[in-house]
Design an enzyme around this catalytic site. Structure first.
Site, PDB file in Angstrom:
ATOM      1  N   TYR A 159       0.846  -1.207   0.000  1.00 43.76           N
ATOM      2  CA  TYR A 159       0.000   0.000   0.000  1.00 43.76           C
ATOM      3  C   TYR A 159       0.875   1.248   0.000  1.00 43.76           C
ATOM      4  O   TYR A 159       0.649   2.190  -0.771  1.00 43.76           O
ATOM      5  CB  TYR A 159      -0.889  -0.025   1.245  1.00 43.76           C
ATOM      6  CG  TYR A 159      -1.698   1.231   1.489  1.00 43.76           C
ATOM      7  CD1 TYR A 159      -2.864   1.492   0.769  1.00 43.76           C
ATOM      8  CD2 TYR A 159      -1.309   2.159   2.464  1.00 43.76           C
ATOM      9  CE1 TYR A 159      -3.611   2.643   1.005  1.00 43.76           C
ATOM     10  CE2 TYR A 159      -2.046   3.306   2.699  1.00 43.76           C
ATOM     11  CZ  TYR A 159      -3.204   3.544   1.966  1.00 43.76           C
ATOM     12  OH  TYR A 159      -3.936   4.687   2.201  1.00 43.76           O
ATOM     13  N   LYS A 163       0.987   4.425  -2.679  1.00 42.00           N
ATOM     14  CA  LYS A 163       0.713   5.819  -2.310  1.00 42.00           C
ATOM     15  C   LYS A 163       1.926   6.712  -2.603  1.00 42.00           C
ATOM     16  O   LYS A 163       1.761   7.895  -2.913  1.00 42.00           O
ATOM     17  CB  LYS A 163       0.320   5.908  -0.830  1.00 42.00           C
ATOM     18  CG  LYS A 163      -1.086   5.396  -0.547  1.00 42.00           C
ATOM     19  CD  LYS A 163      -2.119   6.205  -1.313  1.00 42.00           C
ATOM     20  CE  LYS A 163      -3.530   5.945  -0.857  1.00 42.00           C
ATOM     21  NZ  LYS A 163      -4.527   6.717  -1.627  1.00 42.00           N
TER      22      LYS A 163
HETATM   23  N1  LIG Z   1      -8.488   5.702   6.298  1.00 44.32           N
HETATM   24  C1  LIG Z   1      -7.202   5.992   6.408  1.00 44.32           C
HETATM   25  O1  LIG Z   1      -6.559   5.722   7.448  1.00 44.32           O
HETATM   26  C2  LIG Z   1      -6.481   6.709   5.296  1.00 44.32           C
HETATM   27  C3  LIG Z   1      -5.246   7.297   5.584  1.00 44.32           C
HETATM   28  C4  LIG Z   1      -4.549   7.946   4.572  1.00 44.32           C
HETATM   29  C5  LIG Z   1      -5.086   7.979   3.299  1.00 44.32           C
HETATM   30  N2  LIG Z   1      -6.278   7.384   3.055  1.00 44.32           N
HETATM   31  C6  LIG Z   1      -6.772   7.410   1.678  1.00 44.32           C
HETATM   32  O2  LIG Z   1      -7.962   8.162   1.614  1.00 44.32           O
HETATM   33  C7  LIG Z   1      -8.766   7.670   0.532  1.00 44.32           C
HETATM   34  C8  LIG Z   1     -10.172   7.466   1.035  1.00 44.32           C
HETATM   35  O3  LIG Z   1     -10.158   6.451   2.029  1.00 44.32           O
HETATM   36  P1  LIG Z   1     -11.247   6.348   3.189  1.00 44.32           P
HETATM   37  O4  LIG Z   1     -10.517   6.293   4.465  1.00 44.32           O
HETATM   38  O5  LIG Z   1     -12.320   7.345   2.988  1.00 44.32           O
HETATM   39  O6  LIG Z   1     -11.751   4.874   2.947  1.00 44.32           O
HETATM   40  P2  LIG Z   1     -13.061   4.320   2.258  1.00 44.32           P
HETATM   41  O7  LIG Z   1     -14.275   4.892   2.912  1.00 44.32           O
HETATM   42  O8  LIG Z   1     -12.903   2.834   2.234  1.00 44.32           O
HETATM   43  O9  LIG Z   1     -12.969   4.929   0.776  1.00 44.32           O
HETATM   44  C9  LIG Z   1     -12.247   4.335  -0.250  1.00 44.32           C
HETATM   45  C10 LIG Z   1     -13.144   4.353  -1.468  1.00 44.32           C
HETATM   46  O10 LIG Z   1     -12.419   3.861  -2.604  1.00 44.32           O
HETATM   47  C11 LIG Z   1     -13.344   3.120  -3.366  1.00 44.32           C
HETATM   48  N3  LIG Z   1     -12.696   2.169  -4.258  1.00 44.32           N
HETATM   49  C12 LIG Z   1     -11.949   1.092  -3.930  1.00 44.32           C
HETATM   50  N4  LIG Z   1     -11.585   0.426  -5.032  1.00 44.32           N
HETATM   51  C13 LIG Z   1     -12.104   1.113  -6.099  1.00 44.32           C
HETATM   52  C14 LIG Z   1     -12.091   0.921  -7.486  1.00 44.32           C
HETATM   53  N5  LIG Z   1     -11.460  -0.114  -8.062  1.00 44.32           N
HETATM   54  N6  LIG Z   1     -12.733   1.825  -8.259  1.00 44.32           N
HETATM   55  C15 LIG Z   1     -13.388   2.883  -7.721  1.00 44.32           C
HETATM   56  N7  LIG Z   1     -13.457   3.089  -6.389  1.00 44.32           N
HETATM   57  C16 LIG Z   1     -12.825   2.215  -5.590  1.00 44.32           C
HETATM   58  C17 LIG Z   1     -14.181   2.395  -2.331  1.00 44.32           C
HETATM   59  O11 LIG Z   1     -15.373   1.939  -2.942  1.00 44.32           O
HETATM   60  P3  LIG Z   1     -16.431   1.037  -2.135  1.00 44.32           P
HETATM   61  O12 LIG Z   1     -17.222   2.034  -1.323  1.00 44.32           O
HETATM   62  O13 LIG Z   1     -17.195   0.396  -3.233  1.00 44.32           O
HETATM   63  O14 LIG Z   1     -15.643   0.086  -1.288  1.00 44.32           O
HETATM   64  C18 LIG Z   1     -14.384   3.485  -1.299  1.00 44.32           C
HETATM   65  O15 LIG Z   1     -15.536   4.241  -1.573  1.00 44.32           O
HETATM   66  C19 LIG Z   1      -8.064   6.429  -0.006  1.00 44.32           C
HETATM   67  O16 LIG Z   1      -7.311   6.750  -1.143  1.00 44.32           O
HETATM   68  C20 LIG Z   1      -7.133   6.050   1.129  1.00 44.32           C
HETATM   69  O17 LIG Z   1      -5.998   5.342   0.659  1.00 44.32           O
HETATM   70  C21 LIG Z   1      -7.011   6.767   4.009  1.00 44.32           C
END
Ligand SMILES: NC(=O)c1ccc[n+]([C@@H]2O[C@H](COP(=O)([O-])OP(=O)(O)OC[C@H]3O[C@@H](n4cnc5c(N)ncnc54)[C@H](OP(=O)(O)O)[C@@H]3O)[C@@H](O)[C@H]2O)c1
Length: 253
Positions: A159, A163
């Protein structure tokens, strides 16, 4: 040129089901955002989220199908979004998967899927996105990177490496767009409590989707290029980034 939050009336979210994206949209709708396109791989799952945004004051919320892995559809997707709602003031790149590091170390298909979604998907969609915004002469691209990309850790390097690639991509894209009226805001959160991290032990300085949303809104208002959430992570990561490898790999991260 939409420099301030008041100019952000039309927003496209790639990864519309993201909890961080949803929190950000609530903040934006509380300001001047009225038209939203949610692009998601499971559009049907976003009915309630779309209704909530309408109840908060959005006048138009559309949901379209988007799969980060379906790179041959990305150009048409961006064209379709612009055909539907016109110029995009802000595009939030929010899709991503954390994946399972242990599985990714055993199964090349699992490792490759993380890279395809988080990195290859972002590379692909950034091309038509940048072209469109460059042509319209204004707009902000906000991309959810991660502290995990600042230095790959033993515990989640698949991951983290995806990123790191995404972050480098949008740094370069941001530089290439200087002078076009389009800018890029890179967001580097630490551990955020969302469905992505459900069931995991929170890391130090864990935060919430609302705090990330506040940081995004603040970054847009200030015209910043990079925000860390929480801000203290910038200092922590600048120390960790320079720690010798032999020390870094022994840290309980
Ligand atoms: N949570 C953390 O700790 C964290 C920290 C740093 C960065 N981030 C980043 O922030 C972003 C949002 O994450 P979040 O925490 O809000 O998590 P989240 O609610 O799980 O959001 C991730 C989204 O990406 C979508 N997704 C996954 N695979 C996909 C695909 N092939 N095509 C289109 N959409 C897809 C998911 O769709 P589904 O709803 O269908 O599953 C989900 O809606 C991500 O890029 C993550 O890496 C998160």
């Amino acid at each position: 040129m939409q420099d301030a939050l008041g100019g952000v009336q039309t927003v496209l979210v790639l990864g519309g089901g993201s909890e961080i994206a949803q929190a950000t949209l609530r903040r934006l709708v509380a300001n001047r955002t009225r038209t939203i396109v949610l692009a998601a791989r499971r559009p049907d799952s976003l009915r309630a989220a779309a209704d909530e945004l309408r109840a908060l004051g959005a006048t138009r919320v559309e949901v379209v199908a988007f799969d980060a892995e379906a790179t041959d559809t990305h150009e048409a997707l961006i064209d379709d979004c612009v055909d539907r709602v016109g110029d995009l003031d802000l595009v939030l790149v929010a899709f991503g998967v954390l994946g399972d590091q242990a599985e990714a170390e055993r199964d090349p298909a699992v490792a490759a899927e993380i890279a395809r979604i988080n990195y290859v998907g972002a590379v692909s969609v950034s091309v038509p996105l940048a072209s469109r915004l460059r042509a319209q002469g204004h707009g902000i691209i906000v991309v959810l990177s991660s502290v995990a990309g600042e230095r790959a850790r033993r515990s989640n390097f698949v991951y983290g490496s995806s990123k790191a690639g995404l972050d480098a991509l949008f740094q370069g894209l941001g530089d290439s767009l200087v002078g076009t009226g389009v800018r890029v805001l890179i967001v580097r959160p630490g551990f955020v409590h969302t469905k992505m991290t459900a069931g995991l032990d929170p890391a130090p300085l864990a935060t919430t989707p609302e705090a990330v949303a506040d940081a995004i809104v603040g970054g847009i208002e200030r015209g910043t290029e990079i925000v860390w959430v929480p801000p203290a992570l910038r200092v922590v990561m600048s120390v960790l980034r320079h720690a010798p490898r032999a020390v870094f790999r022994r840290l309980p991260l």
